[in-house]
Design an enzyme around this catalytic site. Structure first.
Site, PDB file in Angstrom:
ATOM      1  N   GLU A  44      -8.252  68.303  20.040  1.00 53.30           N
ATOM      2  CA  GLU A  44      -8.282  66.426  20.790  1.00 53.30           C
ATOM      3  C   GLU A  44      -8.610  66.460  21.851  1.00 53.30           C
ATOM      4  OE1 GLU A  44      -4.523  63.761  22.592  1.00 53.30           O
ATOM      5  OE2 GLU A  44      -4.091  65.961  22.615  1.00 53.30           O
ATOM      6  N   LYS A 113      -3.406  58.422  16.933  1.00 55.58           N
ATOM      7  CA  LYS A 113      -2.052  58.801  16.935  1.00 55.58           C
ATOM      8  C   LYS A 113      -1.339  57.656  17.939  1.00 55.58           C
ATOM      9  CE  LYS A 113      -1.514  62.152  21.662  1.00 55.58           C
ATOM     10  NZ  LYS A 113      -1.764  62.349  22.357  1.00 55.58           N
ATOM     11  N   CYS A 154      -0.978  65.524  18.444  1.00 53.08           N
ATOM     12  CA  CYS A 154      -0.199  66.550  19.957  1.00 53.08           C
ATOM     13  C   CYS A 154       0.981  66.129  20.144  1.00 53.08           C
ATOM     14  CB  CYS A 154      -1.201  65.877  21.227  1.00 53.08           C
ATOM     15  SG  CYS A 154      -1.070  66.853  22.624  1.00 53.08           S
TER      16      CYS A 154
END
Length: 275
Positions: A44, A113, A154
């Protein structure tokens, strides 16, 4: 059909400039003497420090320098590349975005995300991505010759419903570029990867930046691969390194036959009883 892709997570330190980071990816791959991967994943925010102040400075539009580097990496290595994630600029907005390229270097997936990293842990970590970044709004699935693969970033891993949607779409493996920190990493990293693999009966692979104690954001490291039985197949420590393993996707169907969680009728969910 071959159902055993050789998958790789490249756990690298993060440097100040995109060029330094791209050079480090190339150097680590050049130094690796093992089998070349079918699918490569980067960490990431692999192109700049993980810091809100850096995201507007280093954000690039789709098609920019980093995008072209990832496309070339996929084409030249004849492999799928999951480009970790990068700050992506789209008009006035900035997203935490992961690009996916196929063996020809063509874009086949993009995930922004969805669940931004906004936490305030008493005595631990404080970080609010939403101060700078905008949230995505979709579940991301892409096709390979091995079957459908899923992708999230994440903090998304904390939301089982996203993984349920990916399983419903037919995925057998989910890739997760992630940068847990020294508060959440020791407490939750392995548990979350094992849990999502176990509850959806899939492979889940995470790629973290290597730990750098001098950075403003200190990553936990420990890139990981978990299998449909909920086991840790392999895991790195905190230092730079390469996690490389063959994922036997036939294991997905074997586990699902043994424990048929989604089978209908009496073998599926319990009846709802209201009194």
């Amino acid at each position: 059909m071959d159902r055993k892709p050789f998958v790789m997570a490249l756990q690298k330190k993060t440097f100040e400039s995109p060029k330094e980071n791209m050079d480090r990816v190339a150097d680590m791959l050049d130094a690796y003497s093992g089998t070349r991967p079918d699918i490569l994943m980067l960490p990431e925010i692999f192109t700049c420090p993980y810091d809100n102040s850096c995201f507007p400075i280093y954000a690039q539009e789709e098609g920019g320098e980093v995008y072209r580097f990832l496309s070339d990496l996929a084409r030249d290595g004849h492999m799928y590349v999951i480009g970790g994630s990068v700050p992506e600029r789209d008009g006035e907005r900035i997203y935490n975005t992961s690009y996916v390229f196929d063996r020809t270097g063509s874009l086949i997936g993009r995930h922004r995300k969805v669940h931004l990293f906004d936490i305030d842990v008493q005595g631990g970590q404080y970080f609010k991505e939403s101060d700078v970044l905008s949230a995505g709004d979709g579940v991301t699935v892409f096709d390979t010759e091995y079957g459908k693969m899923g992708l999230c970033i994440c903090f998304d891993i904390r939301f089982p419903e996203m993984f349920m949607d990916m399983r419903s779409a037919g995925v057998q493996m989910v890739f997760v570029p992630a940068a847990f920190n020294m508060t959440t990493g020791p407490a939750h990293w392995e548990t979350l990867f094992r849990s999502r693999a176990l509850d959806q009966q899939i492979f889940v692979m995470g790629c973290s930046p290597a730990r750098d104690e001098s950075a403003s954001y200190v990553a936990y490291g420990h890139s990981i691969l978990t299998d449909p039985w909920g086991r840790v197949v392999c895991e790195l420590d905190e230092k730079e390194g390469i996690l490389a393993e063959q994922a036997d996707l036939e294991e997905v169907e074997r586990v699902r036959r043994q424990i048929p969680l989604l089978r209908g009728g009496g073998n599926g969910a319990a009846d709802l009883c209201i009194r």
